[in-house]
Write a protein that holds these residues in place. Structure first.
Motif, PDB file in Angstrom:
ATOM      1  N   HIS A 148      -2.353 -31.133  27.836  1.00 55.12           N
ATOM      2  CA  HIS A 148      -1.391 -30.966  26.741  1.00 55.12           C
ATOM      3  C   HIS A 148       0.024 -31.404  27.127  1.00 55.12           C
ATOM      4  N   GLU A 149       0.100 -32.386  28.020  1.00 54.49           N
ATOM      5  CA  GLU A 149       1.392 -32.889  28.478  1.00 54.49           C
ATOM      6  C   GLU A 149       1.750 -34.247  27.880  1.00 54.49           C
ATOM      7  N   ALA A 150       0.927 -34.774  26.995  1.00 56.30           N
ATOM      8  CA  ALA A 150       1.129 -36.133  26.481  1.00 56.30           C
ATOM      9  C   ALA A 150       2.159 -36.213  25.370  1.00 56.30           C
ATOM     10  N   GLU A 182       8.830 -36.807  26.841  1.00 58.75           N
ATOM     11  CA  GLU A 182       8.358 -37.714  27.879  1.00 58.75           C
ATOM     12  C   GLU A 182       7.082 -37.153  28.499  1.00 58.75           C
ATOM     13  N   PRO A 183       5.972 -37.890  28.387  1.00 58.44           N
ATOM     14  CA  PRO A 183       4.696 -37.386  28.901  1.00 58.44           C
ATOM     15  C   PRO A 183       4.783 -36.995  30.373  1.00 58.44           C
ATOM     16  N   GLY A 184       4.171 -35.853  30.675  1.00 59.45           N
ATOM     17  CA  GLY A 184       4.128 -35.378  32.040  1.00 59.45           C
ATOM     18  C   GLY A 184       5.266 -34.458  32.434  1.00 59.45           C
ATOM     19  N   THR A 185       6.268 -34.321  31.566  1.00 60.52           N
ATOM     20  CA  THR A 185       7.429 -33.485  31.909  1.00 60.52           C
ATOM     21  C   THR A 185       7.328 -32.065  31.374  1.00 60.52           C
ATOM     22  N   ALA A 186       6.462 -31.818  30.425  1.00 62.01           N
ATOM     23  CA  ALA A 186       6.306 -30.493  29.816  1.00 62.01           C
ATOM     24  C   ALA A 186       4.969 -30.451  29.106  1.00 62.01           C
ATOM     25  N   TYR A 189       1.015 -27.236  23.342  1.00 57.57           N
ATOM     26  CA  TYR A 189      -0.382 -27.108  22.914  1.00 57.57           C
ATOM     27  C   TYR A 189      -0.712 -28.102  21.805  1.00 57.57           C
ATOM     28  N   HIS A 190      -1.616 -29.036  22.084  1.00 55.78           N
ATOM     29  CA  HIS A 190      -2.068 -30.017  21.100  1.00 55.78           C
ATOM     30  C   HIS A 190      -3.158 -29.346  20.239  1.00 55.78           C
ATOM     31  N   TRP A 363      -3.183 -25.342  31.898  1.00 54.88           N
ATOM     32  CA  TRP A 363      -4.533 -25.866  31.742  1.00 54.88           C
ATOM     33  C   TRP A 363      -4.888 -26.719  32.946  1.00 54.88           C
ATOM     34  N   LYS A 364      -6.174 -26.828  33.216  1.00 57.05           N
ATOM     35  CA  LYS A 364      -6.683 -27.749  34.222  1.00 57.05           C
ATOM     36  C   LYS A 364      -7.810 -28.541  33.597  1.00 57.05           C
ATOM     37  N   TYR A 365      -7.586 -29.841  33.439  1.00 57.39           N
ATOM     38  CA  TYR A 365      -8.582 -30.723  32.836  1.00 57.39           C
ATOM     39  C   TYR A 365      -9.047 -30.209  31.471  1.00 57.39           C
TER      40      TYR A 365
END
Length: 435
Positions: A148-150, A182-186, A189-190, A363-365
């Motif tokens: 959910h970081e995208a 910016e993806p990967g910075t936060a 929940y999608h 989350w993990k994966y």
């Protein structure tokens, strides 16, 4: 934050924390409890009964709870109505809508593909789906998307039933959507969108081009005897309990705030203005979030991979019980220890979620990770609105499954009083057994 706002926040909190003790609950009608428990697990059935007596669960509703321990079914109980209006009792094979517990089933499908080295969590999504690499998503990895970081909780177009049933049109919308951060910075929940992204990936990575629902059925449900579906086949519709939406009472809200840091965190986040992204996400999902339509057979067949799963508690407990017991059933491997231990040993801190009012989660994966005290490994799995859960406890070799048609507004993970009490009773028994 202004001084006046701080004063109001403190005053409201003080009021909630100072009134109505937790023993205020009165007695409620208790339905007959059906099912079985293994010798030694009788206390779990008693706690399940007490949940109805104390009003945590509802007589007019219906729920089921199952536990697998060291690969064996030790709890399989149910009570209440599948449909009160029709006077139809909950039965052994009654299923419930899983809501976001479905995300755990979807995450498992991606994990299986990774286990087979058909997809790599560290690689960009665009390696498998070239059209995805637009509008700032070129470096979004599969791992970022699944966790959910995208930045993609809100699509570029509102969701409609027509859109989500047209893969070509939907995939175009998914690919052109621009990240909100910016993806990967936060993480944020999608809520609905993640399931569609997972489905698009599975269709591209799987050699047969199957949807995530078909993949789950062929690779998980059928070979491992799991009574669960991503999307409800028409012939199974009569087994699905009719959902009940119950507004929380004043006591329910106060009890949640008194006993749970999670509810307090969400409450503070909401009143501090943290609802903007959540409201935008709900608005964006349009027809798909008209929850009251989930009991329409035509609607329930539409695959909304984030929320449309249905299952028995037994099916969910068996699935997560297999994962908790090494990932194998007989001579068949569901998931390798390598990926299972990635879930268990992820020691990153929980951080505030941009969509969920700043709630600390991780989350993990794609699996929800619940850290445990001390050196114990994480629980992993997925929870759904209203109280649905499916989790693995690898340290204790326990798989939990709880499903309900009583969609409690305060039903979140193990913070739901019904589930928390049941989990405690299971752990008490297991502790005695291990000693």
């Amino acid at each position: 934050m202004s001084l006046i706002r701080q004063v109001i926040l403190v005053a409201v909190t003080a009021i909630f924390v100072s009134i109505l003790p937790s023993h205020f609950k009165t007695s409620y009608p208790v339905p007959e409890i059906f099912g079985t428990v293994a010798p030694g697990f009788e206390d779990v059935r008693e706690v399940f009964r007490e949940n109805f007596e104390l009003g945590w669960d509802k007589n007019e509703g219906g729920s089921a709870f199952a536990v697998y321990y060291k690969g064996e079914k030790v709890v399989d109980i149910w009570a209440g109505f599948a449909d009160q209006e029709a006077k139809m009792l909950w039965k052994e094979n009654t299923m419930s809508v899983l809501y976001s517990t479905t995300k755990g089933l979807c995450a498992l499908c991606i994990a299986i593909l990774a286990d087979r080295e058909l997809i790599d969590f560290k690689k960009p999504v665009s390696d498998y789906w070239p059209e995805f690499a637009q509008n700032g998503k070129e470096k979004v990895t599969v791992e970022m998307l699944m966790e959910h970081e995208a930045g993609l909780p809100i699509l570029s177009q509102p969701m409609t039933f027509d859109l989500v049933q047209d893969h070509d049109a939907l995939d175009k919308v998914l690919a052109e959507t621009k990240p909100l951060w910016e993806p990967g910075t936060a993480h944020g929940y999608h809520t609905i969108s993640i399931g569609f992204y997972v489905d698009a990936l599975v269709r591209r990575v799987d050699s047969e081009g199957r949807t995530v629902g078909k993949f789950f059925s062929d690779e998980v449900a059928k070979p491992f005897g799991i009574d669960a579906f991503i999307g409800t086949p028409r012939e199974e519709m009569l087994r699905v309990g009719r959902l009940v939406y119950v507004q929380p009472s004043t006591f329910d809200i106060i009890h949640g705030l008194l006993t749970s840091s999670v509810y307090r965190s969400m409450f503070y986040g909401y009143i501090m203005g943290g609802a903007k992204l959540f409201v935008g996400t709900v608005s964006n999902c349009g027809q798909v979030c008209e929850i009251e339509r989930r009991m329409d057979p035509e609607v329930n067949q539409i695959v909304i991979p984030s929320i449309c799963g249905v299952a028995t508690a037994r099916g969910i407990a068996k699935l997560f019980g297999i994962l908790a017991n090494g990932g194998k059933l007989g001579n068949k491997t569901l998931l390798s220890q390598r990926i299972i231990m990635d879930y268990v040993n992820d020691k990153r801190e929980r951080t505030g979620d941009l969509v969920l009012f700043g709630l600390p989660v991780k989350w993990k994966y794609g699996m929800d990770i619940i850290p445990q005290p001390g050196n114990a490994g994480n629980l992993f799995g997925s929870s759904g609105a209203g109280g649905q859960i499916g989790y693995s406890d690898v340290d204790n070799k326990i798989g939990y499954g709880f499903v309900t048609r009583y969609s409690a507004v305060l039903g979140i993970q193990f913070y739901d009083s019904r589930i928390a009490r049941l989990q405690e009773s299971v752990l008490r028994v297991v502790t005695k057994v291990e000693k």
